[in-house]
Design a protein around this motif. Structure first.
Motif: not given
Length: 422
Positions: A46-51, A104-108, A112-118
């Motif tokens: 999650w952190i690497q994806s931008g959260v 799987v969804a928790t990782f995927v 594919y989202c940005e900002g607060i939506v992510r």
């Protein structure tokens, strides 16, 4: 109170019984693949994806609180369904697909989202996964009560099931890094784990479903009445308190070990290898319950394992004077005994559920699940506070020093008194 050698020899060890034990144990193994698959790398992913790191940590902490509610809900729903002829094993089989999808969804999704939506979607899919996991884990534990009324056979189911859970944790700890390197994708690696977990849970459902019994429905017992009945029973309250303290000590011990490994070796690989070895040692301890209970009884094993946890805490208090290798060698021995306690507790809790005329296994195990969540949270909090107050492993070691460890041993000895038979 203990079971004699002669009595225990009446337990069937034929091919049919051994197959059912193996099928039941496969469920524990599979559930731990999913749970430890999340624990292994979700936060980092999650952190690497931008959260944001703080937000990611808050979501995971909030998720643990959510599981308390979902466990209690699923416990009640599965009991009600069981009274109407729906097997607990059916829940286990059908839960495999949503657990896999949520895993799987928790990782995927965060990729594919940005900002607060992510952040919102990450929290949402994580919540779905946890709810689905409750739908599998609570009915799975509840099966121990309805597969057999023979306490000696329950020892076999409970012991080997808990051993398989530790083996599942070991498999993820050891196998995830090579799998990640082979697939070059966290998502692909998690998908492989999800497929294995799905197959395992379905096989468990098919393998033991026909063995379930449906006790006659008696007086309806609401949750409030069940809680009052359980905690007014001093032996159950003592057993509950022992499990909370044990989970807290265990969580704190592993937290202090992580700090110690980082300070002394600086190697993430060394730390992972240490955790893997300790997990495998716990699996050996859980499996040994099926043999040791013939000699000393379940409740005596409970007290012994708590004393060993106390010894481990004392060692951590002096951890700053030891090197990592010698500490690991000692803890390998201690963890063999520490693996005994969760297996013994799961078996004993089934005997408390037997005391009610109604089918309450799901709710009893949902209440029992609070021990792990409360205990693990307290242990992590203790290490964090002590480490912040006195940075270094010595400060963290104070969280599980001699006094709370001895308290754990004392409560365990008290819990070994009274209550249903082994």
């Amino acid at each position: 109170m203990g079971m004699s050698r002669r009595a225990d020899q009446t337990v069937s060890t034929g091919p049919g019984f051994l197959k059912s034990v193996a099928a039941y144990a496969l469920g524990d193994f599979s559930l731990c693949l999913a749970w430890n698959g999340i624990a292994a790398s979700l936060l980092a992913t999650w952190i690497q994806s931008g959260v944001p790191a703080v937000a990611a940590g808050a979501v995971m902490f909030g998720g643990q609180l959510l599981t308390v509610l979902s466990d209690l809900f699923v416990g009640g729903a599965s009991d009600l369904a069981h009274q109407r002829g729906v097997r607990y094993s059916t829940w286990v089989g059908w839960s495999a697909i949503p657990i896999s999808a949520g895993l799987v969804a928790t990782f995927v999704i965060p990729h594919y989202c940005e900002g607060i939506v992510r952040l919102f979607l990450a929290a949402s899919v994580y919540g779905v996964f946890l709810f689905a996991y409750s739908c599998g884990s609570i009915p799975y534990s509840s099966m121990l009560k309805v597969l057999t009324s023979d306490p000696r056979k329950r020892v076999q189911y409970g012991s080997w099931g808990m051993a398989a859970a530790f083996v599942g944790a070991f498999a993820v700890t050891v196998g995830f890094p090579p799998l990640l390197e082979l697939t070059s994708s966290v998502v692909a690696s998690i998908a492989c784990i999800a497929v294995m977990m799905t197959v395992g849970l379905i096989c468990t459902s098919l393998g033991v479903g026909s063995l379930e019994t449906f006790p006659p429905t008696g007086k309806k017992i609401p949750y409030r009445g069940l809680l009052l009945a359980l905690f007014r029973d001093r032996s159950f309250a003592r057993l509950f308190g022992t499990a909370v303290l044990f989970c807290a000590a265990n969580s704190a011990r592993f937290g202090a070990l992580a700090i110690f490994a980082k300070e002394t070796s600086g190697s993430a690989l060394t730390c992972s290898a240490g955790f893997a070895c300790l997990t495998l040692a716990s699996a050996v301890g859980a499996a040994s319950v099926s043999v040791l209970s013939r000699c000393v009884g379940l409740r005596a094993l409970l007290a012994v394992s708590a004393v060993c946890a106390a010894v481990a805490s004392i060692v951590f208090f002096f951890a700053g004077r030891s090197d990592f290798a010698s500490l690991m060698a000692f803890l390998m021995v201690v963890e063999v005994f520490s693996g005994v306690m969760p297996a013994v507790c799961r078996i004993l809790v089934a005997s408390y559920a037997d005391r009610f005329g109604d089918a309450v296994a799901g709710r009893v195990y949902a209440v029992w699940g609070l021990t792990g969540k409360v205990g693990s949270g307290l242990g992590a909090l203790a290490v964090a506070i002590c480490f912040a107050a006195s940075p270094g492993v010595k400060g963290a070691g104070c969280a599980i020093s001699i006094v709370p460890a001895m308290l754990l041993a004392l409560v365990a000895i008290l819990a070994a008194r009274g209550g249903p038979k082994d």
